[in-house]
Design an enzyme around this catalytic site. Structure first.
Site, PDB file in Angstrom:
ATOM      1  CB  ALA A  10      82.090  59.840  20.152  1.00 11.45           C
ATOM      2  CB  CYS A  11      76.849  61.490  20.263  1.00  9.51           C
ATOM      3  SG  CYS A  11      75.100  61.614  19.354  1.00  9.51           S
TER       4      CYS A  11
END
Length: 114
Positions: A10-11
């Site tokens: 998600a980063c």
């Protein structure tokens, strides 16, 4: 060369670092999604030592309750225990190769250990 990345899909920075690693044919990448498979306190201790940073420098403040918990000023063992219990507190991505460990923020820092 082998590289291990402690990754959060998600980063954006973590994804960009992984892309750098995957685009180099000479690098065999192992991906560990640390939110579901967190490292032990001993492994974190070793990673930070090898990166030349403290656990506090590897602490993710943004988007966590680390500040409210006063973790930035806590001793190493308290920070490491908090990271193991709640791996969202681990700043990412960490990459380890035979040449060392880096907290890859920004993602180009990974080139130092390739």
């Amino acid at each position: 060369m082998k590289a291990t990345i402690w990754h959060n899909p998600a980063c954006g920075t973590s994804r960009k670092t992984l892309t750098i690693l995957e685009n180099l044919s000479r690098v065999e990448v192992t991906v560990i999604e640390y939110l579901t498979s967190p490292p032990t306190a001993e492994k974190l201790r070793q990673l930070y030592r090898d990166a030349g940073i403290t656990p506090q420098q590897g602490l993710r403040l943004r988007g966590t309750d680390a500040a409210e918990r006063a973790l930035a000023d806590a001793d190493d063992e308290i920070v490491l225990a908090a990271m193991v219990a709640d791996p969202i507190l681990i700043e990412r991505p960490l990459v380890e190769t035979d040449k060392g460990v880096r907290l890859c923020r920004p993602q180009d820092v990974v080139l130092e250990i390739l």
